[in-house]
Design a protein around this motif. Sequence first.
Motif, PDB file in Angstrom:
ATOM      1  N   LYS A 130      11.609  -1.482   7.748  1.00 30.78           N
ATOM      2  CA  LYS A 130      12.733  -2.040   6.691  1.00 30.78           C
ATOM      3  C   LYS A 130      12.749  -3.473   7.058  1.00 30.78           C
ATOM      4  CE  LYS A 130      15.718   1.634   5.892  1.00 30.78           C
ATOM      5  NZ  LYS A 130      16.756   2.257   5.427  1.00 30.78           N
ATOM      6  N   PRO A 131      13.366  -3.746   8.154  1.00 35.48           N
ATOM      7  CA  PRO A 131      13.521  -5.146   8.286  1.00 35.48           C
ATOM      8  C   PRO A 131      12.292  -6.203   7.921  1.00 35.48           C
ATOM      9  CG  PRO A 131      14.300  -4.085  10.285  1.00 35.48           C
ATOM     10  CD  PRO A 131      13.585  -3.150   9.491  1.00 35.48           C
ATOM     11  N   TYR A 132      11.236  -5.751   8.034  1.00 36.90           N
ATOM     12  CA  TYR A 132      10.057  -6.465   7.803  1.00 36.90           C
ATOM     13  C   TYR A 132       9.786  -6.422   6.105  1.00 36.90           C
ATOM     14  CZ  TYR A 132       9.638  -6.558  12.725  1.00 36.90           C
ATOM     15  OH  TYR A 132      10.071  -6.580  14.167  1.00 36.90           O
ATOM     16  N   GLY A 133      10.408  -5.665   5.468  1.00 41.33           N
ATOM     17  CA  GLY A 133      10.338  -5.524   4.184  1.00 41.33           C
ATOM     18  C   GLY A 133       9.098  -4.988   3.781  1.00 41.33           C
ATOM     19  N   ILE A 134       8.469  -3.890   4.292  1.00 41.77           N
ATOM     20  CA  ILE A 134       7.419  -3.168   4.274  1.00 41.77           C
ATOM     21  C   ILE A 134       7.767  -1.994   3.366  1.00 41.77           C
ATOM     22  CG2 ILE A 134       5.648  -1.953   5.203  1.00 41.77           C
ATOM     23  CD1 ILE A 134       6.319  -3.484   7.871  1.00 41.77           C
ATOM     24  N   THR A 135       6.992  -1.854   2.463  1.00 44.32           N
ATOM     25  CA  THR A 135       7.227  -0.717   1.403  1.00 44.32           C
ATOM     26  C   THR A 135       6.158   0.211   1.256  1.00 44.32           C
ATOM     27  OG1 THR A 135       6.719  -2.023  -0.482  1.00 44.32           O
ATOM     28  CG2 THR A 135       8.986  -2.203   0.097  1.00 44.32           C
ATOM     29  N   VAL A 136       6.163   1.278   0.660  1.00 47.61           N
ATOM     30  CA  VAL A 136       4.881   2.180   0.359  1.00 47.61           C
ATOM     31  C   VAL A 136       4.589   2.084  -1.069  1.00 47.61           C
ATOM     32  CG1 VAL A 136       4.921   3.608   2.232  1.00 47.61           C
ATOM     33  CG2 VAL A 136       6.636   4.205   0.534  1.00 47.61           C
ATOM     34  N   SER A 137       5.667   1.799  -1.866  1.00 55.41           N
ATOM     35  CA  SER A 137       5.183   1.741  -3.475  1.00 55.41           C
ATOM     36  C   SER A 137       5.897   0.677  -3.905  1.00 55.41           C
ATOM     37  CB  SER A 137       5.417   3.133  -3.950  1.00 55.41           C
ATOM     38  OG  SER A 137       6.854   3.023  -4.116  1.00 55.41           O
ATOM     39  N   ASP A 138       5.693   0.300  -5.458  1.00 50.93           N
ATOM     40  CA  ASP A 138       6.430  -0.657  -6.039  1.00 50.93           C
ATOM     41  C   ASP A 138       7.732  -0.493  -6.532  1.00 50.93           C
ATOM     42  OD1 ASP A 138       3.934  -2.250  -6.003  1.00 50.93           O
ATOM     43  OD2 ASP A 138       3.106  -1.315  -7.648  1.00 50.93           O
ATOM     44  N   ASN A 139       7.990   0.674  -6.523  1.00 52.16           N
ATOM     45  CA  ASN A 139       9.369   0.976  -6.982  1.00 52.16           C
ATOM     46  C   ASN A 139      10.298   1.853  -5.960  1.00 52.16           C
ATOM     47  OD1 ASN A 139       8.040   3.437  -7.012  1.00 52.16           O
ATOM     48  ND2 ASN A 139       8.221   3.697  -9.082  1.00 52.16           N
ATOM     49  N   GLU A 140       9.810   1.704  -4.832  1.00 52.23           N
ATOM     50  CA  GLU A 140      10.594   2.188  -3.565  1.00 52.23           C
ATOM     51  C   GLU A 140      10.741   1.326  -2.413  1.00 52.23           C
ATOM     52  OE1 GLU A 140      11.369   4.117  -0.497  1.00 52.23           O
ATOM     53  OE2 GLU A 140       9.488   5.239  -0.635  1.00 52.23           O
ATOM     54  N   PHE A 141      11.762   0.825  -2.337  1.00 49.24           N
ATOM     55  CA  PHE A 141      11.963  -0.293  -1.157  1.00 49.24           C
ATOM     56  C   PHE A 141      12.798   0.067  -0.042  1.00 49.24           C
ATOM     57  CE2 PHE A 141      11.591  -2.038  -5.421  1.00 49.24           C
ATOM     58  CZ  PHE A 141      10.457  -3.026  -5.384  1.00 49.24           C
ATOM     59  N   ASP A 142      13.163   1.444   0.036  1.00 52.03           N
ATOM     60  CA  ASP A 142      13.900   1.999   1.184  1.00 52.03           C
ATOM     61  C   ASP A 142      13.418   3.063   1.519  1.00 52.03           C
ATOM     62  OD1 ASP A 142      16.112   1.490   2.252  1.00 52.03           O
ATOM     63  OD2 ASP A 142      17.614   2.711   1.126  1.00 52.03           O
ATOM     64  N   ASN A 143      12.453   3.030   2.272  1.00 47.16           N
ATOM     65  CA  ASN A 143      11.705   4.420   2.791  1.00 47.16           C
ATOM     66  C   ASN A 143      11.907   4.374   4.507  1.00 47.16           C
ATOM     67  OD1 ASN A 143      10.064   6.330   3.925  1.00 47.16           O
ATOM     68  ND2 ASN A 143       9.104   6.366   2.232  1.00 47.16           N
ATOM     69  N   GLU A 144      12.972   5.284   4.797  1.00 52.23           N
ATOM     70  CA  GLU A 144      13.451   5.155   6.250  1.00 52.23           C
ATOM     71  C   GLU A 144      12.385   5.543   7.108  1.00 52.23           C
ATOM     72  OE1 GLU A 144      16.094   9.263   6.355  1.00 52.23           O
ATOM     73  OE2 GLU A 144      16.987   7.501   5.373  1.00 52.23           O
ATOM     74  N   HIS A 145      11.012   6.143   6.647  1.00 59.55           N
ATOM     75  CA  HIS A 145      10.122   6.691   7.394  1.00 59.55           C
ATOM     76  C   HIS A 145       9.013   5.661   7.831  1.00 59.55           C
ATOM     77  CE1 HIS A 145      12.142  10.548   6.926  1.00 59.55           C
ATOM     78  NE2 HIS A 145      11.856  10.579   5.860  1.00 59.55           N
ATOM     79  N   ILE A 146       8.956   4.512   7.270  1.00 56.60           N
ATOM     80  CA  ILE A 146       7.985   3.736   7.578  1.00 56.60           C
ATOM     81  C   ILE A 146       8.541   2.985   8.833  1.00 56.60           C
ATOM     82  CG2 ILE A 146       7.032   1.270   7.134  1.00 56.60           C
ATOM     83  CD1 ILE A 146       7.530   1.655   4.168  1.00 56.60           C
ATOM     84  N   GLN A 147       7.315   3.262   9.957  1.00 60.30           N
ATOM     85  CA  GLN A 147       7.337   2.523  11.211  1.00 60.30           C
ATOM     86  C   GLN A 147       6.257   1.577  11.631  1.00 60.30           C
ATOM     87  OE1 GLN A 147       8.726   5.332  14.097  1.00 60.30           O
ATOM     88  NE2 GLN A 147       9.285   6.994  12.418  1.00 60.30           N
TER      89      GLN A 147
END
Length: 177
Positions: A130-147
Amino acid sequence: MELKTFENLYLQETKTVLKSAFFREGSNEVFNEWEFAETVLRSDGYVPELCVIALDGEAVIGYNALTKAVIGGQSGLALGPLGVQKEYQNAGVGSALVRECISRAKELNYSWIVLLGGGYYTRFGFESGKPYGITVSDNEFDNEHIQIMFLDGSAKNKTSGKLVYCDAFYDSDGNLL
Ligand SMILES: CC(C)(COP(=O)(O)OP(=O)(O)OC[C@H]1O[C@@H](n2cnc3c(N)ncnc32)[C@H](O)[C@@H]1OP(=O)(O)O)[C@@H](O)C(=O)NCCC(=O)NCCS
């Protein structure tokens, strides 16, 4: 236990191991990790040296793969599937597989490894994307599972944006599985 690069002769056994690790009564029968693992082997992101099995004698007891991925145009790797045969879980097999894959990825000069997962991965040095602004889709910016884990510190300030996995991770409509 021995760690070894995956070879096709281990395919059926590896699928059985992943089924043992992931099978849940009533779980999705269309998408499942053991069929997915086979799709990964045919994908454009497959890196043979980064698919590793754990053996107990002649028997496969665990599997982990890292495949090519891109974040905001920068190349790296994505972790998964990872699974350990049920009877062998909590005995260090998963950790050994993940550490081996990390070490091989470093040797091959990859800059980072990303994954979608839970608390298991912090022990290896994965941190929130999250702190790096990594997202999994164009409309979902807050995925807590991205590591993410950076293997090259200099990649930290240039790795940001949408994560794109290799083709195996998407259905025919382009949706993430
Ligand atoms: C998750 C998995 C790969 C871990 O491998 P393993 O060989 O069982 O685990 P290890 O022996 O390396 O590590 C055990 C430690 O991890 C913890 N752990 C295991 N699964 C965990 C999970 N899902 N979340 C958080 N912690 C987990 C254990 O509690 C144990 O903690 P401790 O060291 O503090 O005692 C394995 O349990 C598995 O195949 N599970 C089912 C499939 C799965 O969930 N795969 C990962 C998908 S993201």
